[in-house]
Design a protein around this motif. Structure first.
Motif, PDB file in Angstrom:
ATOM      1  N   THR A  44       0.868  -1.172   0.000  1.00  0.00           N
ATOM      2  CA  THR A  44       0.000   0.000   0.000  1.00  0.00           C
ATOM      3  C   THR A  44       0.903   1.220   0.000  1.00  0.00           C
ATOM      4  O   THR A  44       1.915   1.241   0.714  1.00  0.00           O
ATOM      5  N   CYS A  45       0.550   2.232  -0.776  1.00  0.00           N
ATOM      6  CA  CYS A  45       1.380   3.437  -0.803  1.00  0.00           C
ATOM      7  C   CYS A  45       1.194   4.215   0.497  1.00  0.00           C
ATOM      8  O   CYS A  45       0.069   4.566   0.867  1.00  0.00           O
ATOM      9  N   GLY A  46       2.282   4.468   1.180  1.00  0.00           N
ATOM     10  CA  GLY A  46       2.223   5.164   2.467  1.00  0.00           C
ATOM     11  C   GLY A  46       1.895   6.639   2.329  1.00  0.00           C
ATOM     12  O   GLY A  46       1.593   7.296   3.324  1.00  0.00           O
ATOM     13  N   LEU A  47       1.923   7.169   1.102  1.00  0.00           N
ATOM     14  CA  LEU A  47       1.596   8.589   0.903  1.00  0.00           C
ATOM     15  C   LEU A  47       0.168   8.771   0.406  1.00  0.00           C
ATOM     16  O   LEU A  47      -0.553   9.641   0.857  1.00  0.00           O
ATOM     17  N   THR A  48      -0.242   7.947  -0.546  1.00  0.00           N
ATOM     18  CA  THR A  48      -1.561   8.149  -1.159  1.00  0.00           C
ATOM     19  C   THR A  48      -2.595   7.133  -0.699  1.00  0.00           C
ATOM     20  O   THR A  48      -3.785   7.301  -0.952  1.00  0.00           O
ATOM     21  N   GLY A  49      -2.158   6.050  -0.072  1.00  0.00           N
ATOM     22  CA  GLY A  49      -3.102   5.006   0.338  1.00  0.00           C
ATOM     23  C   GLY A  49      -3.487   4.067  -0.801  1.00  0.00           C
ATOM     24  O   GLY A  49      -4.247   3.114  -0.606  1.00  0.00           O
ATOM     25  N   LYS A  50      -2.953   4.302  -2.003  1.00  0.00           N
ATOM     26  CA  LYS A  50      -3.278   3.433  -3.143  1.00  0.00           C
ATOM     27  C   LYS A  50      -2.768   2.019  -2.865  1.00  0.00           C
ATOM     28  O   LYS A  50      -1.662   1.832  -2.357  1.00  0.00           O
ATOM     29  N   THR A  51      -3.593   1.030  -3.220  1.00  0.00           N
ATOM     30  CA  THR A  51      -3.217  -0.341  -2.875  1.00  0.00           C
ATOM     31  C   THR A  51      -3.847  -1.317  -3.847  1.00  0.00           C
ATOM     32  O   THR A  51      -4.709  -0.931  -4.642  1.00  0.00           O
ATOM     33  N   TYR A  52      -3.396  -2.549  -3.821  1.00  0.00           N
ATOM     34  CA  TYR A  52      -4.135  -3.617  -4.490  1.00  0.00           C
ATOM     35  C   TYR A  52      -3.928  -4.924  -3.755  1.00  0.00           C
ATOM     36  O   TYR A  52      -3.056  -5.030  -2.891  1.00  0.00           O
ATOM     37  N   THR A  53      -4.767  -5.902  -4.088  1.00  0.00           N
ATOM     38  CA  THR A  53      -4.726  -7.177  -3.364  1.00  0.00           C
ATOM     39  C   THR A  53      -3.703  -8.112  -4.009  1.00  0.00           C
ATOM     40  O   THR A  53      -3.202  -7.854  -5.107  1.00  0.00           O
ATOM     41  N   ASN A  54      -3.469  -9.223  -3.327  1.00  0.00           N
ATOM     42  CA  ASN A  54      -2.599 -10.259  -3.894  1.00  0.00           C
ATOM     43  C   ASN A  54      -3.103 -10.702  -5.262  1.00  0.00           C
ATOM     44  O   ASN A  54      -2.320 -10.859  -6.201  1.00  0.00           O
ATOM     45  N   ALA A  55      -4.412 -10.919  -5.361  1.00  0.00           N
ATOM     46  CA  ALA A  55      -4.969 -11.392  -6.638  1.00  0.00           C
ATOM     47  C   ALA A  55      -4.735 -10.347  -7.727  1.00  0.00           C
ATOM     48  O   ALA A  55      -4.379 -10.681  -8.862  1.00  0.00           O
ATOM     49  N   GLU A  56      -4.919  -9.076  -7.375  1.00  0.00           N
ATOM     50  CA  GLU A  56      -4.693  -8.016  -8.367  1.00  0.00           C
ATOM     51  C   GLU A  56      -3.223  -7.918  -8.751  1.00  0.00           C
ATOM     52  O   GLU A  56      -2.887  -7.690  -9.906  1.00  0.00           O
TER      53      GLU A  56
END
Ligand code: ATP
Ligand code: MG
Length: 574
Positions: A44-56
């Motif tokens: 997860t990006c510690g600045l923007t919160g952007k993230t994705y799952t293992n499957a993604e």
């Protein structure tokens, strides 16, 4: 005498698989990964919160591989790996590891480059690795293009990775997201289907060492090397996790992912352990403190200079709630007992663990466990690792407390240096039984912990020892001692020539704010006295004390002593 891991260190529950690629190991539940739920978020990006799952993440690198295959004309099973080398030159990103897995999906080699490199340093890496394409990021694009254009990588083979939303600043280059979108319309790739042993022969990462002692060396790290080390790390720390009842934890990925420590321990190792990483593009104190507070970080991998920064900014640290931190893990450069004790006093809730490793061993050789910490040591060997210590005459050291060069045997010991048979033959040596060992070039000493286990302390590098009238002085020992003096914010020790003694130690010191108004001579006198009161005469700072603004260091936390040595040489000439 061969040293082996102590009895409390678990054995690996299965052999590290040698016929699959790293991303296949990661994606397969059979291999003991912790909590690989498809819905968990590895990065997860510690600045923007952007993230994705293992499957993604799995889908992203598959689609990216398809697009790279189409654009570069590559296939998973044709061409040799060395025809498919891709450079990665970027600050940390949630896509960093994923992009290297896309290269592996094509049976190619990823070569991560230090984000601090100048154009010519990057050019050297791209040329010597034979890179055919480069993944970079907007803030580094200008540097990247100077290097790619110099080595003849066309602009349409330069791709942009998003670093904390930076791609919002549009540039006329394809982003990884563009390529992933392209990949959706492209045909599936054939499976890798490697033969037995291929994972042990095939290079996953061509990693360049930190260049502390000279030019960085290109180390060939196989898929098996990485798989083995992330398994070794995980099982070494399993007893402590089991005792605490912690299954997974939130950690922060702020060390450069281009360096072996970040790449293997933090990124590959973290997601194998099932932990979730908050990714920061690079180290910046305030951003780190905010990230810890906001995301309730439990542990972080750091290096000694970051520890020093935390200690020297105690007031700022006190403004944040850092109570979620349980453990900090340090490595890559020596952290002495003095600093360890200081952390314990300043941050009483934090455990401090220390590991030792090198690029050539795909990172960790030994590590303290939270359950078995000896202040100032680098702990015990990780599973399936054997060590020997040879004295200056090449004789086997068998006693505790006696110093010598450390030699290591482990499934994580790399294949050797790329295109450098001579250095490979000097560094990777065979014993009479055909066993392969790496000569680390580091001086180690073994001691017994109160629990009765053998602990390794890394004293310094053989080449950096200062030779004073036949005695050896380890700069790291003096630096650790100097840091315990309140006038010293940071420091580095080098040898300077001396008529009588051959060499003597000289200290470069960054003065702490508390003595800013004191005269240099007075502070220097205090510092020398601090050494004279506690250390043997031959270790005294006969070369003097010089004050500087910052100690030159690599992004992986190493003091670049050669820069100070050059500076000293120039000064002496003048
Ligand atoms: P180069 O080989 O290019 O001169 P380098 O050796 O600094 O650079 P790395 O592979 O990044 O490049 O670093 C490995 C070295 O770091 C080890 O050989 C050792 O000297 C040092 N090191 C790593 N961990 C520790 C530790 N816990 N304590 C002391 N030294 C350490
Ligand atoms: Mg080295």
């Amino acid at each position: 005498m061969v040293f082996t891991p102590p009895a409390w260190v678990p054995t690996l529950p299965f052999d590290p698989p040698d016929s699959i690629a790293l991303h296949e190991f990661w994606g397969n539940e059979r291999y003991g990964r912790v909590s690989f739920e498809k819905s968990r978020n590895p990065f997860t990006c510690g600045l923007t919160g952007k993230t994705y799952t293992n499957a993604e993440m799995a889908l992203r690198f598959e689609l990216l591989a398809r697009a790279l295959a189409a654009r570069l004309g590559w296939h998973p099973k044709r061409e040799t790996p060395w025809d498919k080398v891709v450079g990665v030159f970027s600050f940390n990103s949630i896509d960093y590891l994923m992009s290297t897995y896309a290269v592996h999906r094509l049976s190619g080699v990823a070569t991560p480059a230090n984000a601090m490199y100048s154009p010519s340093e990057l050019e050297h890496q791209l040329r010597s690795s034979g890179a055919k394409a480069l993944i970079t990021c907007v803030p580094l694009l200008e540097t990247a293009l100077k290097a790619t254009r110099a080595v003849g990588i066309p602009d349409d083979r330069v791709f942009i990775m998003d670093v904390a939303g930076e791609t919002a600043r549009r540039v006329p280059f394809k982003t990884l997201d563009d390529l992933i979108a392209e990949g959706r319309a492209l045909p599936e790739l054939e499976p890798l289907a490697w033969t037995k042993g291929q994972g042990g022969r095939q290079v996953a990462y061509l990693c360049y060492s930190s260049g502390t002692s000279g030019l960085p060396k290109a180390v060939m790290i196989s898929h098996l090397n990485v798989i083995a080390n992330i398994m070794q790390i995980r099982w070494h720390e399993q007893p402590a996790r089991t005792r605490r009842g912690v299954e997974t934890q939130a950690y922060v990925a702020l060390l450069p992912l281009s360096h072996i420590y970040g790449l293997v321990v933090v990124a590959n190792g973290g997601i194998y352990r099932g932990d979730g990483a908050m990714v920061l593009p690079r180290f910046e104190l305030k951003t780190l403190l905010e990230c810890i507070q906001r995301y309730k970080i439990n542990m972080m991998h750091i290096v000694p200079p970051i520890i020093i920064t935390l200690l020297r900014n105690a007031e700022l640290c006190a403004e944040y709630d850092l109570s979620s931190i349980r453990l900090i893990y340090t490595g890559a450069a020596p952290m002495g007992a003095e600093t360890h004790e200081e952390v314990r006093r300043a941050f009483p809730g934090w455990e401090v663990a220390q590991g030792y490793g090198m690029t050539e061993t795909a990172t960790v050789v030994s590590s303290t466990s939270e359950d078995d910490v000896v202040v100032g040591t680098s702990g015990s060997l990780v599973p399936r690792t054997r060590a020997r210590i040879l004295d200056g005459d090449g004789r086997e050291v068998t006693e505790h407390g006696k110093r010598g060069e450390l030699l290591v045997q482990s499934p994580s010991v790399s294949l050797g240096y790329h295109n450098n048979e001579r250095a490979t033959a000097e560094t990777f040596v065979f014993d009479d039984d055909g066993g392969r060992w790496i000569r680390t070039g580091d001086v180690a000493v073994v001691s017994r912990s109160p629990a009765g286990h053998e602990h390794f302390s890394i004293v310094d590098r053989i080449k950096e020892l200062i030779k004073v009238k036949g005695h050896q002085v380890a700069p790291a020992e003096l630096e650790a001692h100097l840091l315990s003096h309140p006038a010293v914010a940071d420091c580095a020790v080098i040898p300077v020539p001396d008529q009588g003694a051959g060499e003597v130690p000289k200290a470069f010191v960054v003065k702490s704010a508390s003595v800013a108004s004191k005269r240099d001579e007075e502070v220097a006198g205090d510092i020398c006295k601090h050494v004279e009161e506690h250390k043997a005469r031959y270790k005294w700072l006969k070369g003097g004390v010089e004050f500087i603004d910052v100690v030159p260091k690599s992004p992986s936390g190493k003091i670049l002593r050669r820069i100070l040595k050059d500076r000293e040489k120039e000064a002496r000439k003048a």
